[in-house]
Design an enzyme around this catalytic site. Structure first.
Site, PDB file in Angstrom:
ATOM      1  N   SER A  87     -47.157  -3.832  24.792  1.00  0.00           N
ATOM      2  CA  SER A  87     -46.264  -2.676  24.783  1.00  0.00           C
ATOM      3  C   SER A  87     -44.848  -3.107  25.105  1.00  0.00           C
ATOM      4  CB  SER A  87     -46.714  -1.642  25.815  1.00  0.00           C
ATOM      5  OG  SER A  87     -46.392  -2.087  27.133  1.00  0.00           O
ATOM      6  N   ASP A  88     -43.868  -2.338  24.612  1.00  0.00           N
ATOM      7  CA  ASP A  88     -42.539  -2.469  25.179  1.00  0.00           C
ATOM      8  C   ASP A  88     -42.646  -2.045  26.635  1.00  0.00           C
ATOM      9  OD1 ASP A  88     -39.855  -2.874  25.542  1.00  0.00           O
ATOM     10  OD2 ASP A  88     -39.231  -1.638  23.836  1.00  0.00           O
ATOM     11  N   TRP A  89     -41.726  -2.521  27.445  1.00  0.00           N
ATOM     12  CA  TRP A  89     -41.821  -2.328  28.889  1.00  0.00           C
ATOM     13  C   TRP A  89     -41.684  -0.847  29.250  1.00  0.00           C
ATOM     14  CZ3 TRP A  89     -42.949  -6.737  27.383  1.00  0.00           C
ATOM     15  CH2 TRP A  89     -43.178  -7.815  28.227  1.00  0.00           C
ATOM     16  N   GLY A  90     -42.802  -0.254  29.655  1.00  0.00           N
ATOM     17  CA  GLY A  90     -42.814   1.157  30.022  1.00  0.00           C
ATOM     18  C   GLY A  90     -43.104   2.096  28.867  1.00  0.00           C
ATOM     19  N   ALA A  91     -43.627   1.553  27.757  1.00  0.00           N
ATOM     20  CA  ALA A  91     -43.832   2.381  26.566  1.00  0.00           C
ATOM     21  C   ALA A  91     -45.164   3.118  26.546  1.00  0.00           C
ATOM     22  CB  ALA A  91     -43.717   1.514  25.306  1.00  0.00           C
TER      23      ALA A  91
END
Length: 755
Positions: free
Chosen positions: A236-240
């Site tokens: 995932s993108d960071w915090g996605a």
């Protein structure tokens, strides 16, 4: 060919997986902290860090936001600059250097490259992306991934997908139709996956047609793995991740950053409650184990030691190839550029001493050193006087009129003025979109007064997103430096003095005004949705289809020499179209030329842009030399996505290929016949009469059933009956026939016709 993949030295993923209980399998699917994964059983810790144009490894312990200072690393040109080289070999060399630095710093996966399409010039993160064109983007990113992964460091292809605005980026839905999604926004991802097999693909924050990327099974599983054959892990993108349970079911393998085990427990609970298939957790865990095995093997590969001086030299050479000469008019019978050593020079603008060389946000690199343009220009000036005045400030402090007057006086006293203009870091960055594409007013006022005082004026531009440059064309010479990394100052000096012949090319169109841009009315969206109303017509495709004048076209770039093209020849086979053309350097300097090949299908049965880039090559020629180049325009690049058949289709018939110096500078055009794909669409009751009548013998059979005459012998209704009837669905004949035809009759008839 993909980059050589190190043979795993760790136990096979299946063997490791078999010994892990559910809780440990779930734990493998999320990070330990901001930048590392967990060590679970025999599976080692991995370090992932930002790095499309430099390794941004935090010094000391990582903080919970990943914003603490990072260790020094070479800041190569960001993608906005690197893309302007159009040079896959050079991009691959940069990738290998990044890999060497990653290895030296203990990094296993570098988070790049970014291959999102530059849909609108206002997007705050455009500096991290290569181009408005998917073919060029895919070619450059493929080279970057191959170069990086050849060193034993993995890539993370991002941001998957349709992540084209920073506004509301963690919630907004990119609402895009099937053809533009496939042909524009997914195509570069597909090319990189199939040709380079990145170790990871990073899913984006946004939703795609209503579904979060991290929870989009169609994208992560059906398309990415099922259609494209992706073999790596999805991170995932960071915090996605909105809902990790749904994400695991969709095909997400690794959530970053770590959540302290909170989502691990949610995954275990969902399996125990029967809400999540345990096989999905096992599959994700196996992919994380396989990623760790790749990283362990990569750590054993031989790789050159990180030499900061050598990498800075590479950064300077690379940056020089990325500079675009937009304009170079004659003044008193001679071009303004290149500059002549020994001639008095005024260097103006705040960016000459405080260079803008990279973008802001997660990719921001702590450079090993930084070239200052003014110092580098003085070093090459041959002992001549080089004066300097800032002329403006980027924070609106100081007396603007006094700053301007000082700079104008120096310009008038010199033989040539070089004015550094652009955008400061606070004016464009990750996290927000721009509201306009204007150069600051105080900079344009300075330029206007300098040009009046000194006709021999060259402008050097630094920026991450496209600018409206019509006002800047008042200067006779324009150099576009975009963002060039830590060696920007030296590279720009090399080009200004002709030590390097400029050869960069624009990777996005420079419009006359913002209102002309394709997504002007649909950017950045509202109420959580972004309508991709321009469809296929992104970038030059839009301007060409609407015949809109631009300031500088896609692919544009001048040189200190001249090139001619001749004898374009085309051959077609099962692989695609092979285009060959002879390029000659007819000028007095050695130079590098970017030969671009655009393809048109004038007789297409579907909507298409007037021309599309389908291949390019780069060559260097001495004065008077010529070379014949040959480029394969792959058959896959010539296909369109057929929404009825839900597959790629190559139309048969003639194709026009143009060898060009830009999208609007054609040099040679030829045509070739290409065999097409069979497209046999089943007829149904919802097919139109026009579609049905296209079958052999169908016209006569259907005509006999029609409840009204085909040839009225006159203008009874004032319409073309054949054209009007062609759009009527077959099943509607039941209504028009007044009971004389039944649905069963029509179904039998369609079956007979297709047989």
């Amino acid at each position: 060919m993909t980059a050589p993949d190190p043979a795993p030295t760790a136990p096979a993923p299946d063997a490791v997986l078999a010994d892990l209980p559910l809780a440990e399998r779930a734990a493998l699917g999320s990070g330990a902290d901001f930048w590392t994964t967990k060590a679970v059983g025999p599976v080692p810790v991995l370090t992932l860090t930002d790095g499309p144009h430099g390794v941004r490894l935090q010094a000391g312990d990582a903080d919970h936001l990943g914003i603490a200072a990072s260790r020094p690393a070479t800041c190569f040109p960001p993608a906005v600059g690197l893309g302007q080289s159009w040079d896959t070999e050079l991009v691959g060399e940069v990738g290998r250097a990044l890999g060497a630095e990653g290895r030296a710093l203990g990094v296993d996966v570098l988070l790049g490259p970014g291959v999102n399409i530059k849909r609108d010039p206002r997007c705050g993160r455009n500096f991290e992306y290569y181009s408005e064109d998917p073919q060029l983007t895919g070619a450059l990113a493929t080279a970057w991934v191959r170069g990086l992964q050849s060193t034993g460091v993995g890539a993370s292809l991002k941001h998957f997908a349709a992540n084209n605005t920073e506004h509301d980026r963690m919630r907004s839905s990119s609402d895009v139709a099937a053809r533009p999604l496939r042909e524009i926004y997914l195509r570069a991802f597909q090319q990189v996956v199939q040709q380079a097999q990145p170790w990871t693909v990073m899913c984006s924050y946004n939703r795609i047609n209503g579904t979060y990327a991290a929870e989009n099974r169609w994208m992560l599983t059906e398309v990415l793995r099922g259609e494209w054959g992706f073999e790596g892990a999805v991170v995932s993108d960071w915090g996605a991740v909105q809902d990790r349970v749904a994400a695991v079911a969709a095909g997400l393998d690794l959530e970053m950053p770590g959540t302290g085990g909170v989502t691990d427990a949610q995954v275990v609970a969902a399996v125990e409650a029967g809400e999540l298939d345990a096989a999905s957790v096992a599959t994700a865990a196996a992919r994380s184990i396989a990623l760790a095995a790749r990283a362990e093997a990569g750590r054993t590969l031989p790789v050159p030691a990180f030499d900061p001086d050598a990498h800075h030299a590479l950064a300077r050479r690379t940056a020089a190839h990325c500079v675009v000469l937009l304009k170079n008019d004659l003044v008193d019978g001679a071009p303004v550029l290149p500059l002549t050593p020994g001639s008095p020079l005024a260097v103006l603008g705040a960016f000459a001493t405080t260079p803008r060389y990279q973008g802001g946000g997660s990719s921001h690199v702590n450079p090993t050193r930084l070239d200052i343009p003014l110092e580098e220009i003085r070093a090459l000036a041959g002992g001549a006087e080089v004066t300097h005045a800032p002329g403006f400030t980027t924070d609106h402090t100081g007396d603007a009129a006094a700053l301007r007057a000082e700079a104008v006086a120096l310009a008038a006293a010199a033989e040539t003025a070089v004015v550094f203009l652009g955008l400061a870091a606070h004016q464009e960055s990750e996290g927000f979109d721009r509201e306009h594409i204007e150069l600051p007013a105080e900079q344009l006022e300075l330029l206007a007064e300098v040009v009046r005082a000194q006709p021999r004026t060259a402008v050097v531009l630094s920026h991450g997103g496209v600018l409206r440059l019509a006002p800047a064309t008042a200067a006779p010479a324009l150099l576009d430096g975009a963002l060039l990394g830590q060696a920007a100052g030296g590279a720009l000096a090399d080009v200004l003095f002709g030590r390097v012949n400029p050869s960069g090319r624009l990777t996005e169109t420079v419009p006359l005004r913002l209102q002309d841009t394709p997504a002007y009315l649909d950017f950045p969206g509202e109420h959580g949705h972004v309508a991709y109303g321009e469809g296929l017509f992104v970038g030059y495709r839009w301007y060409d289809a609407r015949d809109i004048a631009v300031t500088f076209p896609f692919g544009h770039g001048l040189s200190y020499t001249e090139f001619t093209y001749r004898d374009l020849e085309l051959t077609a086979d099962a692989e695609g179209i092979r285009a060959s053309v002879t390029v000659a350097n007819t000028g007095a300097r050695a130079g590098r030329e970017v030969v671009q090949f655009y393809v048109a299908k004038p007789d297409s049965t579907v909507v298409r842009p007037p021309r599309e880039l389908k291949g390019h090559t780069v060559l260097t020629l001495e004065p008077g030399a010529s070379e014949r180049v040959s480029v394969l325009l792959p058959r896959t690049e010539l296909a369109y996505w057929d929404t009825r058949a839900e597959r790629w289709i190559v139309e048969g018939g003639p194709y026009e290929v143009t060898a060009a110096a830009s999208s609007r500078d054609p040099r040679a055009t030829a045509s070739v016949e290409l065999a097409g794909d069979a497209l046999n669409l089943p007829l149904t009751l919802d097919s139109t009469l026009g579609e049905a009548m296209a079958l052999p013998g169908a016209a006569e059979t259907l005509a006999a059933l029609l409840p009204f005459p085909q040839d009225t012998g006159g203008d009874t209704l004032g319409v073309d009956m054949a054209k009007m009837m062609a759009s009527i669905p077959v099943r509607r004949l039941v209504s028009f026939a007044g009971g004389a035809i039944t649905t069963a009759d029509l179904e039998r008839l369609l079956t007979q016709l297709q047989a």
